[in-house]
Design an enzyme around this catalytic site. Structure first.
Site, PDB file in Angstrom:
ATOM      1  N   ARG A  24       0.773  -1.339  -0.065  1.00  0.00           N
ATOM      2  CA  ARG A  24       0.040  -0.010   0.054  1.00  0.00           C
ATOM      3  C   ARG A  24       0.953   1.207  -0.033  1.00  0.00           C
ATOM      4  O   ARG A  24       0.228   2.430  -0.042  1.00  0.00           O
ATOM      5  CB  ARG A  24      -1.023  -0.033   1.073  1.00  0.00           C
ATOM      6  CG  ARG A  24      -1.667  -1.222   1.029  1.00  0.00           C
ATOM      7  CD  ARG A  24      -2.958  -1.243   2.017  1.00  0.00           C
ATOM      8  NE  ARG A  24      -3.817  -2.290   1.902  1.00  0.00           N
ATOM      9  CZ  ARG A  24      -3.341  -3.382   2.762  1.00  0.00           C
ATOM     10  NH1 ARG A  24      -2.718  -3.440   3.734  1.00  0.00           N
ATOM     11  NH2 ARG A  24      -4.048  -4.618   2.578  1.00  0.00           N
TER      12      ARG A  24
ATOM     13  N   THR B 116       2.261  -5.762   4.406  1.00  0.00           N
ATOM     14  CA  THR B 116       1.412  -5.227   3.116  1.00  0.00           C
ATOM     15  C   THR B 116       1.537  -3.500   3.496  1.00  0.00           C
ATOM     16  O   THR B 116       1.250  -2.668   2.424  1.00  0.00           O
ATOM     17  CB  THR B 116       0.172  -5.645   3.031  1.00  0.00           C
ATOM     18  OG1 THR B 116      -0.540  -5.603   4.254  1.00  0.00           O
ATOM     19  CG2 THR B 116       0.171  -7.133   2.495  1.00  0.00           C
TER      20      THR B 116
ATOM     21  N   GLY C 188      -0.997 -11.525   8.949  1.00  0.00           N
ATOM     22  CA  GLY C 188      -1.252 -12.926   9.049  1.00  0.00           C
ATOM     23  C   GLY C 188      -2.209 -13.499  10.274  1.00  0.00           C
ATOM     24  O   GLY C 188      -2.116 -14.456  10.745  1.00  0.00           O
TER      25      GLY C 188
ATOM     26  N   GLU D  42      -5.019 -14.549   9.658  1.00  0.00           N
ATOM     27  CA  GLU D  42      -5.545 -15.674   9.551  1.00  0.00           C
ATOM     28  C   GLU D  42      -4.812 -16.962   9.922  1.00  0.00           C
ATOM     29  O   GLU D  42      -4.974 -17.994   9.041  1.00  0.00           O
ATOM     30  CB  GLU D  42      -6.086 -15.665   7.998  1.00  0.00           C
ATOM     31  CG  GLU D  42      -7.573 -15.042   7.990  1.00  0.00           C
ATOM     32  CD  GLU D  42      -7.561 -13.508   8.348  1.00  0.00           C
ATOM     33  OE1 GLU D  42      -6.910 -12.693   7.892  1.00  0.00           O
ATOM     34  OE2 GLU D  42      -8.283 -13.089   9.416  1.00  0.00           O
TER      35      GLU D  42
ATOM     36  N   TRP E  69      -2.050  -4.807  10.230  1.00  0.00           N
ATOM     37  CA  TRP E  69      -1.728  -4.558   8.889  1.00  0.00           C
ATOM     38  C   TRP E  69      -2.226  -3.347   8.282  1.00  0.00           C
ATOM     39  O   TRP E  69      -2.232  -3.168   6.948  1.00  0.00           O
ATOM     40  CB  TRP E  69      -2.334  -5.647   8.074  1.00  0.00           C
ATOM     41  CG  TRP E  69      -3.560  -6.223   8.205  1.00  0.00           C
ATOM     42  CD1 TRP E  69      -4.142  -7.033   9.396  1.00  0.00           C
ATOM     43  CD2 TRP E  69      -4.695  -5.916   7.281  1.00  0.00           C
ATOM     44  NE1 TRP E  69      -5.652  -7.000   9.100  1.00  0.00           N
ATOM     45  CE2 TRP E  69      -5.937  -6.429   7.962  1.00  0.00           C
ATOM     46  CE3 TRP E  69      -4.765  -5.015   6.098  1.00  0.00           C
ATOM     47  CZ2 TRP E  69      -7.255  -6.227   7.441  1.00  0.00           C
ATOM     48  CZ3 TRP E  69      -6.121  -4.864   5.550  1.00  0.00           C
ATOM     49  CH2 TRP E  69      -7.320  -5.415   6.231  1.00  0.00           C
TER      50      TRP E  69
ATOM     51  N   ASP F 279     -14.684 -11.308  12.689  1.00  0.00           N
ATOM     52  CA  ASP F 279     -13.685 -10.977  11.806  1.00  0.00           C
ATOM     53  C   ASP F 279     -13.731  -9.387  11.652  1.00  0.00           C
ATOM     54  O   ASP F 279     -13.419  -8.687  10.508  1.00  0.00           O
ATOM     55  CB  ASP F 279     -13.455 -11.581  10.367  1.00  0.00           C
ATOM     56  CG  ASP F 279     -12.209 -11.224   9.773  1.00  0.00           C
ATOM     57  OD1 ASP F 279     -11.262 -10.520  10.541  1.00  0.00           O
ATOM     58  OD2 ASP F 279     -12.061 -11.689   8.541  1.00  0.00           O
TER      59      ASP F 279
ATOM     60  N   ASP G 178     -12.038  -6.659  12.133  1.00  0.00           N
ATOM     61  CA  ASP G 178     -10.572  -6.171  12.494  1.00  0.00           C
ATOM     62  C   ASP G 178     -10.992  -4.522  12.636  1.00  0.00           C
ATOM     63  O   ASP G 178     -11.437  -3.959  11.917  1.00  0.00           O
ATOM     64  CB  ASP G 178      -9.881  -6.089  11.060  1.00  0.00           C
ATOM     65  CG  ASP G 178      -9.058  -7.493  10.749  1.00  0.00           C
ATOM     66  OD1 ASP G 178      -8.624  -7.981  11.942  1.00  0.00           O
ATOM     67  OD2 ASP G 178      -9.128  -7.751   9.688  1.00  0.00           O
TER      68      ASP G 178
ATOM     69  N   ARG H 121     -14.691  -1.370  11.207  1.00  0.00           N
ATOM     70  CA  ARG H 121     -15.320  -2.570  10.541  1.00  0.00           C
ATOM     71  C   ARG H 121     -16.614  -3.038  11.073  1.00  0.00           C
ATOM     72  O   ARG H 121     -17.532  -3.493  10.353  1.00  0.00           O
ATOM     73  CB  ARG H 121     -14.290  -3.396  10.373  1.00  0.00           C
ATOM     74  CG  ARG H 121     -14.715  -4.698   9.366  1.00  0.00           C
ATOM     75  CD  ARG H 121     -13.292  -5.230   9.186  1.00  0.00           C
ATOM     76  NE  ARG H 121     -13.433  -6.686   8.361  1.00  0.00           N
ATOM     77  CZ  ARG H 121     -12.447  -7.409   7.959  1.00  0.00           C
ATOM     78  NH1 ARG H 121     -11.271  -7.217   7.978  1.00  0.00           N
ATOM     79  NH2 ARG H 121     -12.685  -8.728   7.412  1.00  0.00           N
TER      80      ARG H 121
END
Lengths: 269, 544
Positions: free
Chosen positions: B141, B185, B201, B203, B251, B312, B314, B339
């Site tokens: 990014r 990233t 990471g 997941e 991330w 999930d 995040d 989120r």
């Protein structure tokens, strides 16, 4: 008996895999097909898929436009055999986000994954349908008048999905439902938009594209219209189908015939 | 001040050349002066440059450039396009330093181009192992800059320092073991003489952290785990040993307040994502904002948006820092559209919750209590059979940057009103294997849902206006002193809205999904705006 035979062959195959490793031959599967295709194997494959593959391909394996991962529940575009699927899993697809499975993943599990992918779409050759394909073809252009709206191989109308290869993407059960309950599962492409322009004229047509700044429709006379948002006074979506239900107009056996015909419309035919 | 004079001088020179209508314009290589920490702290004072991922340390993504305005934005035209050679989706936000643009590419490459033409100066291709483990695409990014050095995260979990004039590698250090599922990233954040950076990471059952590296040497100065270790406060919020594989990745890029010396960073989901049975408790500090001392990494405060998350959700959003009038007094706040579909205004000195409300469709919580803790709706946890919940896994928003305008005082976010069936599965942790415990499935076509750009008043958390777009957008937002909000859409449009009213003023079809945030800069006195779409970076400017 069949299961027992498979179990026996599995032992032989495992020995073969071992010798492959010993002689450092390429990891590609080249022949032999899949010997790991019992219900147990499919369940093992599903478990691995849900954990490792569903992020891109979806929990239901129906794909994801955003990740570019294809729908795996119909005809596969890049593999036509078990070996083809195996090789894609082992090697990935260069230039795409499809990465190979880890090198350490045993062949057994890769074959179980192949079995799961296969289980998502039944082999049409094994499906025996009650209806008559020939009678269905007659109904398509005759009593059903399906060709008024649908095309097959370039012949027919434009007011419904092209059915040339409909057997590759719809199961017989889904085809029955499509005929009896056409409003149940209408693809967004076949929703309609009723648009009133700033000129006061209202037009209605199939929703060919609805973007953030414009709309495109095809009206019932096959005219294509494109509207910029600032040309629109108001518009509404109609999410049901223009197709009539054939529950009353066709008998049960006629529905069977039509389904047999539609399901026969596959690339291999 | 000297910088500003230099900029004006260049601008005058350039206009002079145009006025004389000389047939052969001399191409002047832009001056490139070192980016000091002082310049980064005052990045808003040199709006001709875009010096970090979110524009400034406060991450408002507000530019003082005002040549492109509500009155002339419809005169924007394409100036140049840069095609990224590796085919993947571009999530990059380029930097511009004195006329040179730095663009990151998938999987972890970097190119320096002339910001006026897109012409290449140099490129760096990162050597990548072929057995990387990534959850969600080969993305990068952006970079950070300090002095004359660029800092880039790589997918194989390394941090690389590159000479900004040549692309030569100055140092290249391992941040974590990519074989265990760690990857990187996001653009790093410079804090004084350090490079602060997170890890991906979540997941793969990693244990998340935020690191700081010495910019000169690449030596690690501090590491703060996002999951407390044994004996540390908060460790008891994880059942058994589940803290060891609890995720809470970091991330996306954080923000920094130089006056408070606090680094603000969001943390990701607890792992496994959708099966919370193996990690009973609040699972601190997953799905949280963490405020860390910039010198030591010591945790000063935290705010957990979603305790014991099983969807999930995040908290991987860029924190926006601003001083606003809240109930009659000036407050230092942090704005955060999560989120989980709730928007929050938080006191950034103390971490105290001030106000919060849903900004997108949600069914999982009845609301927030006085401390900002969600009041859960029973029966919304994933099951083996599946349960329908809003927002879906991708969230009410996600990692793509929100924006804030100093003119309107509004916070802007790309919001998604969707729903999904959530499933849970039983899984054991194995190093290097995905560890998610389930997943989700849409029960309707994507076109049945709705996305919008929404403007929120941070003092009340109320939505002021919304601009509908096709679902599901993953574009970030940039605001300007020209009264504009720039953003993109899933169906490939780049567009400008009136920041005060939400009225659409200009749009352009770029033909591919916008997965990145726009940025704006100026060279030779001309303002440009840049956006990545599909695999291409486009730069627009006013008609000459």
């Amino acid at each position: 008996m069949g299961l027992n035979a498979k179990s026996w062959w599995r032992g032989v195959f495992a020995l073969g895999a071992l010798s492959l490793t010993t002689f450092n031959l390429p990891a590609n599967a080249e022949d032999g097909g899949n010997l790991y295709n019992t219900d147990y194997d499919v369940a093992q494959g599903r478990s691995y898929f849900e954990r490792q593959c569903s992020r891109c391909h979806g929990f239901d394996a129906k794909g994801n436009d955003e990740t570019g991962a294809p729908d795996l529940t119909g005809r596969l575009n890049r593999a036509s055999s078990d070996v083809g699927i195996f090789n894609i899993l082992r090697n990935g697809i260069a230039g795409t986000a499809m990465l190979p499975v880890p090198e350490t993943l045993p062949d057994t599990l890769v074959w179980q994954l192949v079995a799961f992918v296969n289980s998502l779409s039944a082999d049409p050759a094994n499906i025996v349908l009650p209806g008559s394909i020939a009678a269905g073809a007659d109904l398509f252009t005759g009593k059903g008048a399906c060709n008024a709206c649908h095309m097959i191989s370039g012949k027919g109308g434009r007011l419904g999905p092209d059915l040339t290869f409909v057997g590759d993407r719809r199961s017989p059960e889904e085809l029955v439902a499509d005929l009896i309950m056409p409003n149940q599962d209408v693809e967004p492409r076949w929703w309609r938009l009723r648009i009133t322009g700033r000129d006061g004229i209202t037009r209605e047509g199939f929703r060919m594209n609805e973007s953030s700044f414009s709309l495109r429709i095809m009206d019932e006379d096959d005219n294509l219209w494109s509207y910029a948002n600032n040309q629109i006074a108001n518009y509404e979506r109609i999410e049901d189908s223009t197709m009539p239900s054939y529950a009353q107009t066709l008998t049960d056996s006629e529905v069977d015939d039509l389904v047999a015909f539609l399901f026969s419309l596959r690339k291999e035919n | 001040m000297q910088r500003l004079i230099g900029f004006l001088f260049l601008a005058v020179t350039s206009f002079g050349v145009i006025a004389q209508e000389e047939p052969f314009q001399t191409v002047i290589t832009p001056a490139f002066s070192p980016i000091t920490w002082d310049r980064l702290v005052n990045a808003d004072a040199e709006p001709e440059n875009w010096l970090m991922y979110s524009g400034t340390l406060s991450s408002q993504r507000y530019s003082r450039l005002n040549q492109i305005t509500t009155a002339n934005v419809d005169e924007l035209e394409l100036k140049w396009a840069y095609q990224i050679p590796v085919i993947d989706r571009a999530e990059t936000v380029p930097l511009v330093v004195d006329g040179i643009m730095f663009i990151t590419e998938a999987p972890s490459n970097l190119v320096a181009v002339d910001a006026r033409t897109g012409g290449i100066y140099w490129r760096y291709d990162h050597e990548m192992p072929d057995d990387i483990l990534i959850c969600c695409g080969r993305n990068n990014r952006g970079v950070a800059i300090l002095g004359e050095t660029l800092f880039m995260s790589t997918l194989d979990a390394r941090l690389v320092a590159l000479d900004a004039r040549t692309g030569n590698v100055l140092w290249n250090v391992a941040v974590a073991d990519y074989k265990a599922g760690y990857s990187k990233t996001a653009a790093p954040l410079i804090v004084k003489d350090k490079v602060v950076t997170g890890i991906a990471g979540g997941e793969f059952g990693i244990r998340g952290f935020i690191d700081a590296y010495d910019a000169a040497t690449g030596e690690r100065v501090w590491r703060t785990y996002t999951i407390p270790g044994e004996g540390e406060p908060g460790n008891e919020s994880w059942a058994g040993d589940s803290w060891k594989t609890g995720g809470a990745a970091t991330w996306i890029t954080g923000s920094y307040d130089p006056d408070l010396n606090l680094v603000y960073w969001g943390t990701g989901n607890p792992g496994p994502d959708w099966n919370g049975d193996v990690r009973e408790g609040d699972n601190l500090y997953s799905d949280s904002a963490m405020a860390l001392n910039g010198d030591t990494g010591e945790l000063v405060w935290h705010f957990q948006f979603t305790p014991h998350d099983v969807h999930d959700y995040d908290s991987i959003q860029v924190p926006i820092l601003a001083d606003i009038n809240y109930q009659g007094s000036q407050r230092k706040v942090m704005m955060w559209a999560n989120r989980n579909a709730f928007y929050y205004t938080i006191d950034r000195e103390t971490g105290r919750f001030l106000v919060g409300k849903p900004y997108a469709a949600q069914t999982w919580a009845q609301g927030l209590d006085v401390n900002g803790r969600p009041i859960r709706v029973p029966g919304m946890e994933p099951t083996y059979e599946g349960v329908l919940v809003s927002p879906p896994i991708v969230g009410g928003t996600n990692w793509y940057s929100p924006g804030f305008s100093q003119d309107t005082g509004y916070f802007y976010v790309t919001a998604f009103d969707g729903e999904q069936e959530f499933f849970k599965r039983d899984e054991d942790y194995e190093e290097g294997q995905r560890y998610t415990g389930g997943g989700g499935r849409y029960t309707q076509p994507m076109d049945a849902f709705h996305s919008s750009i929404r403007a929120i008043d941070p003092a009340t958390a109320e939505i002021v206006w919304e601009f509908p777009i096709q679902p599901r957008s993953s574009a970030g937002i940039t605001t300007t002193a020209g009264g504009l909000v720039f953003t993109g859409s899933a169906d490939g449009f780049f567009f400008a809205l009136n920041a005060r009213t939400g009225e659409e003023l200009w749009h352009m079809s770029l033909g591919a999904r916008v997965h990145a945030a726009p940025m704006t800069f100026a060279v030779d006195g001309k303002q440009y705006v840049t956006i990545a779409s599909g695999n291409v970076v486009y730069t627009f400017g006013l008609r000459d």
